[in-house]
Write a protein that holds these residues in place. Structure first.
Motif, PDB file in Angstrom:
ATOM      1  N   THR A   9       0.829  -1.206   0.000  1.00 35.18           N
ATOM      2  CA  THR A   9       0.000   0.000   0.000  1.00 35.18           C
ATOM      3  C   THR A   9       0.864   1.257   0.000  1.00 35.18           C
ATOM      4  O   THR A   9       0.575   2.216  -0.726  1.00 35.18           O
ATOM      5  N   VAL A  10       1.926   1.259   0.787  1.00 39.38           N
ATOM      6  CA  VAL A  10       2.823   2.417   0.836  1.00 39.38           C
ATOM      7  C   VAL A  10       3.503   2.622  -0.523  1.00 39.38           C
ATOM      8  O   VAL A  10       3.615   3.753  -1.003  1.00 39.38           O
ATOM      9  N   VAL A  11       3.932   1.543  -1.155  1.00 34.42           N
ATOM     10  CA  VAL A  11       4.593   1.657  -2.464  1.00 34.42           C
ATOM     11  C   VAL A  11       3.622   2.202  -3.513  1.00 34.42           C
ATOM     12  O   VAL A  11       3.976   3.093  -4.291  1.00 34.42           O
ATOM     13  N   VAL A  12       2.399   1.704  -3.527  1.00 32.74           N
ATOM     14  CA  VAL A  12       1.410   2.204  -4.489  1.00 32.74           C
ATOM     15  C   VAL A  12       1.122   3.680  -4.223  1.00 32.74           C
ATOM     16  O   VAL A  12       1.086   4.495  -5.159  1.00 32.74           O
ATOM     17  N   LEU A  16       1.754   6.916  -6.759  1.00 26.07           N
ATOM     18  CA  LEU A  16       0.703   7.871  -7.120  1.00 26.07           C
ATOM     19  C   LEU A  16       1.114   9.300  -6.777  1.00 26.07           C
ATOM     20  O   LEU A  16       0.881  10.224  -7.566  1.00 26.07           O
ATOM     21  N   LEU A  17       1.746   9.483  -5.629  1.00 30.05           N
ATOM     22  CA  LEU A  17       2.230  10.812  -5.254  1.00 30.05           C
ATOM     23  C   LEU A  17       3.333  11.280  -6.201  1.00 30.05           C
ATOM     24  O   LEU A  17       3.401  12.460  -6.559  1.00 30.05           O
ATOM     25  N   GLU A  18       4.189  10.363  -6.622  1.00 24.54           N
ATOM     26  CA  GLU A  18       5.246  10.717  -7.566  1.00 24.54           C
ATOM     27  C   GLU A  18       4.664  11.117  -8.917  1.00 24.54           C
ATOM     28  O   GLU A  18       5.170  12.035  -9.568  1.00 24.54           O
ATOM     29  N   LEU A  19       3.598  10.446  -9.349  1.00 21.97           N
ATOM     30  CA  LEU A  19       2.951  10.832 -10.609  1.00 21.97           C
ATOM     31  C   LEU A  19       2.349  12.227 -10.507  1.00 21.97           C
ATOM     32  O   LEU A  19       2.427  13.013 -11.459  1.00 21.97           O
ATOM     33  N   ALA A  20       1.778  12.553  -9.357  1.00 24.12           N
ATOM     34  CA  ALA A  20       1.238  13.902  -9.150  1.00 24.12           C
ATOM     35  C   ALA A  20       2.369  14.932  -9.183  1.00 24.12           C
ATOM     36  O   ALA A  20       2.233  15.997  -9.796  1.00 24.12           O
ATOM     37  N   LEU A  21       3.485  14.621  -8.532  1.00 19.55           N
ATOM     38  CA  LEU A  21       4.642  15.518  -8.554  1.00 19.55           C
ATOM     39  C   LEU A  21       5.163  15.676  -9.981  1.00 19.55           C
ATOM     40  O   LEU A  21       5.499  16.782 -10.420  1.00 19.55           O
ATOM     41  N   ALA A  22       5.219  14.580 -10.728  1.00 15.93           N
ATOM     42  CA  ALA A  22       5.695  14.631 -12.106  1.00 15.93           C
ATOM     43  C   ALA A  22       4.792  15.525 -12.959  1.00 15.93           C
ATOM     44  O   ALA A  22       5.288  16.310 -13.782  1.00 15.93           O
ATOM     45  N   ASN A  97      11.137  14.140 -13.117  1.00 17.59           N
ATOM     46  CA  ASN A  97       9.935  13.683 -13.771  1.00 17.59           C
ATOM     47  C   ASN A  97      10.033  12.209 -14.109  1.00 17.59           C
ATOM     48  O   ASN A  97      11.128  11.643 -14.156  1.00 17.59           O
ATOM     49  N   THR A  98       8.888  11.596 -14.367  1.00 23.51           N
ATOM     50  CA  THR A  98       8.854  10.215 -14.839  1.00 23.51           C
ATOM     51  C   THR A  98       8.975  10.171 -16.363  1.00 23.51           C
ATOM     52  O   THR A  98       9.172   9.111 -16.931  1.00 23.51           O
TER      53      THR A  98
END
Length: 169
Positions: A9-12, A16-22, A97-98
């Motif tokens: 759950t933490v990894v998912v 998701l937070l990284e995608l928002a940051l990206a 960015n991703t």
């Protein structure tokens, strides 16, 4: 089972937070006159990571979320990789960015882990795709996705980024 579910759950949530940051960073770069390169292969990166998470969940549940006998070692390596991940993110700042975005007139970042490696975040991803599944005895996930990631990084992603970042006039 709860340790597996918690880690998963933490990894998912982290992804998701990284995608928002990206997305936020992409808006900043585009507003500053930047452009994306290598967009045609991004769908393969996303597919690999989504399938990895699905496979990890399936194989982890198949093993009832039990940790492997070596779990403390592999999970420690995973945790250290997270430190390197955030060092990369902080070092790149709004340029992290991703996707591959190029900001005209900017030099490649050479601070933080980028002083030592050109692509430290790809090292992080490679470590994660190997050791996180091994923490929960998900050997098939570890092998299949490590090999797929290796091929995608070395044959597609890194060459595209090298051309975009380092071979610019």
């Amino acid at each position: 089972m709860s340790f597996f579910v918690t880690v998963y759950t933490v990894v998912v949530a982290q992804r998701l937070l990284e995608l928002a940051l990206a997305r936020r960073n992409a808006r900043h770069i585009l507003a500053a006159g930047g452009r994306e390169v290598g967009a045609e292969h991004y769908k393969y990166i996303v597919t690999l990571h989504v399938l990895f998470l699905v496979s990890l969940l399936a194989e982890g549940l198949l093993h009832e979320g039990r940790t492997a006998p070596w779990w403390a070692w592999t999970f420690s390596v995973f945790a250290l990789a997270q430190g390197l991940r955030y060092w990369c993110i902080v070092s790149l700042g709004k340029r992290w960015n991703t996707r591959i975005y190029i900001l005209p007139g900017s030099e490649p970042v050479r601070r933080g882990p980028y002083r030592f490696l050109r692509h430290p975040n790809y090292l992080v991803v490679s470590i994660e795709l190997l050791v996180l599944p091994l923490t929960f005895s998900a050997v098939v996930t570890a092998v299949v996705f490590s090999l797929a990631n290796f091929w995608l990084l070395w044959r597609v992603r890194i060459p595209a980024e090298e051309r975009a970042v380092y071979d610019r006039p």
